[in-house]
Enzyme design. Structure first.
Site, PDB file in Angstrom:
ATOM      1  N   ASP A  69       0.814  -1.209   0.000  1.00 19.93           N
ATOM      2  CA  ASP A  69       0.000   0.000   0.000  1.00 19.93           C
ATOM      3  C   ASP A  69       0.851   1.263   0.000  1.00 19.93           C
ATOM      4  OD1 ASP A  69       0.991  -0.206   2.576  1.00 19.93           O
ATOM      5  OD2 ASP A  69      -0.943  -0.105   3.580  1.00 19.93           O
ATOM      6  N   GLU A  70       2.119   1.146   0.353  1.00 13.71           N
ATOM      7  CA  GLU A  70       2.984   2.325   0.437  1.00 13.71           C
ATOM      8  C   GLU A  70       3.278   2.965  -0.916  1.00 13.71           C
ATOM      9  OE1 GLU A  70       6.229   2.768   3.026  1.00 13.71           O
ATOM     10  OE2 GLU A  70       5.613   1.139   4.353  1.00 13.71           O
ATOM     11  N   TYR A 129      12.134   2.416  -0.402  1.00 13.23           N
ATOM     12  CA  TYR A 129      11.480   1.097  -0.427  1.00 13.23           C
ATOM     13  C   TYR A 129      10.265   1.115  -1.343  1.00 13.23           C
ATOM     14  CZ  TYR A 129       7.901  -2.215   1.032  1.00 13.23           C
ATOM     15  OH  TYR A 129       6.885  -3.132   1.031  1.00 13.23           O
TER      16      TYR A 129
END
Length: 307
Positions: A101-102, A124
């Site tokens: 979801d990031e 990331y």
């Protein structure tokens, strides 16, 4: 036959595989996803129907300190695996890429669905977004059967101690303080591992190739509340709030698309965290024999972020 291809990096333990290692339909291969010769060999010698690609470096704070290692594993590793799967003598039926979801970036009040723009805010999530574009390119050009999932924070037994729940539990068991990053009351959506697995299997069974599916939960827990709950459940320790940069707020996602396939999270927050706490209490030394020195691990635990 299930083939598990795993490097056994610092955050992995072969003890997690003991319950399946004697099964006749299971094969374990230790190796690096970036090793194209080995990956190509596997696809040329095994008749692989389905790929679940979960191999990744995932710790946000570490991604700022060592972005090149995240680029190598998360992007180059995906490229190697995609290429080998696409060129395999036995054409796979589905390649499922497990993202995060990031990739949407942080939000105060916006809820993200699968059509929301991708705005990663750390190395990331940037590498995961880049890998998604690689995966989609194979669908766009070759109609190679891919599906992408974007999930909330997955938690449960056996999770490595750099993630927030096992980190807090490990610190509390050492009678250390739970450190909370930032000054705002931020929260996280937590998805129990059993519910994540059921979602992956449902996407495999009923998902549409070429599509993206959010996997989320209504269990949004403020990190301060989480720490206090764990202190109460463990029966020792305290909470320390400190200010630091580079911590996102929250990642709310809509899962209506997945729910239309029939998925619902079955494990409540109360039950999931109860099972998790009990497992770490019953297995306090599970991670003590990793390749890193335990003193270094404890130092990292106290410096790690909440992701």
């Amino acid at each position: 036959c299930t083939v598990l291809f795993l490097q056994l990096d610092y955050c992995c333990s072969p003890k997690s595989l003991q319950s399946v290692e004697d099964r006749a339909n299971y094969t374990f291969i230790r190796g690096d996803v970036c090793n194209s010769r080995l990956v190509n060999h596997i696809f040329n010698t095994e008749s692989i129907d389905v790929i679940f690609h979960l191999a990744a470096r995932t710790h946000v704070e570490t991604s700022f300190e060592s972005p090149s290692s995240f680029r190598r594993v998360n992007i180059d590793g995906t490229r190697v695996l995609l290429g080998a799967a696409h060129e395999a003598r036995h054409r796979p039926q589905c390649f499922i890429y497990v993202s995060t979801d990031e990739v949407y970036g942080a939000s105060l009040d916006e809820v993200f669905d699968e059509s929301s723009p991708v705005r990663p805010s750390n190395p990331y999530s940037a590498t995961k977004a880049a890998a998604e574009y690689l995966v989609r390119s194979y669908w766009d050009k070759y109609k190679f059967p891919i599906i992408i999932t974007r999930s909330n924070n997955i938690y449960g037994p056996r999770q490595y101690t750099e993630k927030v729940i096992p980190r807090f539990l490990t610190l509390l068991q050492m009678n250390k303080k739970c450190t909370i990053q930032g000054t705002l009351p931020k929260s996280r959506h937590f998805l129990f591992v059993d519910d994540a697995v059921s979602a992956f299997l449902l996407v495999l069974e009923k998902g549409t190739v070429g599509e993206i599916y959010n996997i989320g939960t209504g269990s949004e827990i403020p990190i301060m509340q989480l720490a206090r709950e764990l202190v109460k459940m463990v029966g020792s320790g305290t909470v320390l709030l400190i200010q630091t940069p580079r911590v996102d707020l929250r990642y709310p996602i809509s899962c209506e698309k997945l729910q239309q396939l029939g998925w619902r999270a079955q494990v409540s927050w109360a039950e999931g965290i109860r099972q998790t706490v009990k497992w770490y209490q019953d297995n306090p030394d599970f991670w003590s024999d990793t390749s890193e020195d335990q003193g270094q691990i404890r130092g990292k635990l106290q410096k790690a972020t909440n992701k």
